[in-house]
Design an enzyme around this catalytic site. Sequence first.
Site, PDB file in Angstrom:
ATOM      1  N   ARG A   1      -0.758 -15.212  19.890  1.00  0.00           N
ATOM      2  CA  ARG A   1      -1.509 -16.338  19.677  1.00  0.00           C
ATOM      3  C   ARG A   1      -1.396 -16.789  18.403  1.00  0.00           C
ATOM      4  NH1 ARG A   1      -6.482 -15.950  16.709  1.00  0.00           N
ATOM      5  NH2 ARG A   1      -6.873 -13.912  16.068  1.00  0.00           N
TER       6      ARG A   1
ATOM      7  N   ALA B   1      -0.752  -3.650  13.470  1.00  0.00           N
ATOM      8  CA  ALA B   1      -0.405  -2.178  12.883  1.00  0.00           C
ATOM      9  C   ALA B   1       0.285  -1.751  14.120  1.00  0.00           C
ATOM     10  CB  ALA B   1      -1.886  -1.403  12.812  1.00  0.00           C
TER      11      ALA B   1
ATOM     12  N   HIS C   1      23.118   1.577  11.765  1.00  0.00           N
ATOM     13  CA  HIS C   1      24.367   2.648  11.925  1.00  0.00           C
ATOM     14  C   HIS C   1      25.160   1.945  13.209  1.00  0.00           C
ATOM     15  CE1 HIS C   1      23.372   5.005   8.732  1.00  0.00           C
ATOM     16  NE2 HIS C   1      22.116   5.154   9.234  1.00  0.00           N
TER      17      HIS C   1
ATOM     18  N   ASN D   1       0.822  -1.197  -0.185  1.00  0.00           N
ATOM     19  CA  ASN D   1      -0.274  -0.087  -0.131  1.00  0.00           C
ATOM     20  C   ASN D   1       0.733   1.245  -0.073  1.00  0.00           C
ATOM     21  OD1 ASN D   1      -2.371   1.744   0.211  1.00  0.00           O
ATOM     22  ND2 ASN D   1      -3.237  -0.134   1.356  1.00  0.00           N
TER      23      ASN D   1
END
Length: 197
Positions: free
Chosen positions: A182, A159, A114, A84
């Site tokens: 789970r 998310a 880094h 997306n």
Amino acid sequence: MTEKPIVPVGCFFKGSYNPAYEKEIEKGKDKCYRYNLLHPNDRAAQRALLGELFGKMGEEITVMPPFWCDYGYNIEVGERFYANHNTVIQDGAKVIFGNDVFIGPNCCFTTAEHALDPEMRREGVEIAKPITIGSNVWIGAGSVILAGASVGDNSVIGAGSVVKKPIPSGVVAVGVPCRPIRKITEQDRRAYPFYDG
């Protein structure tokens, strides 16, 4: 024919402020810039440019603009790949996606680390570690997949998660740092009624 500079994997190297790497990244950014200027529904032109950019690419690939990467040729995507808007892939090392991968908006995959030592960091010392995403994986919106991480087949990353270690197959994993919470079960097939319209 000019040889591409090799990015060493899993060790310190002078990555930043290095003209050889910067030149290759410029080429990748140029292709991303041209890609992002295409009409968002021009799938044929998008596929052609992604074919120039990616190291390996299956069929039915959708990458919604804007999209940014570094080299491009270190990215391999399988069949039926969907990324997306605002996907960023920093591909100093390989970033490999299996088949049927869905990536939500605003996700970042970064193979670069880094140096922790400030002097080394100031000198441009980096580490590159590959990322592997299995097949049938869904990466939720706003997630970050860090250098050296992997996600097993059939898993879901919630998310806003930050994945820094291997996530096993067949699980829902969420959080910062991302952890399995789970297993995905047969019950998940019945979580909602099926619309029969």
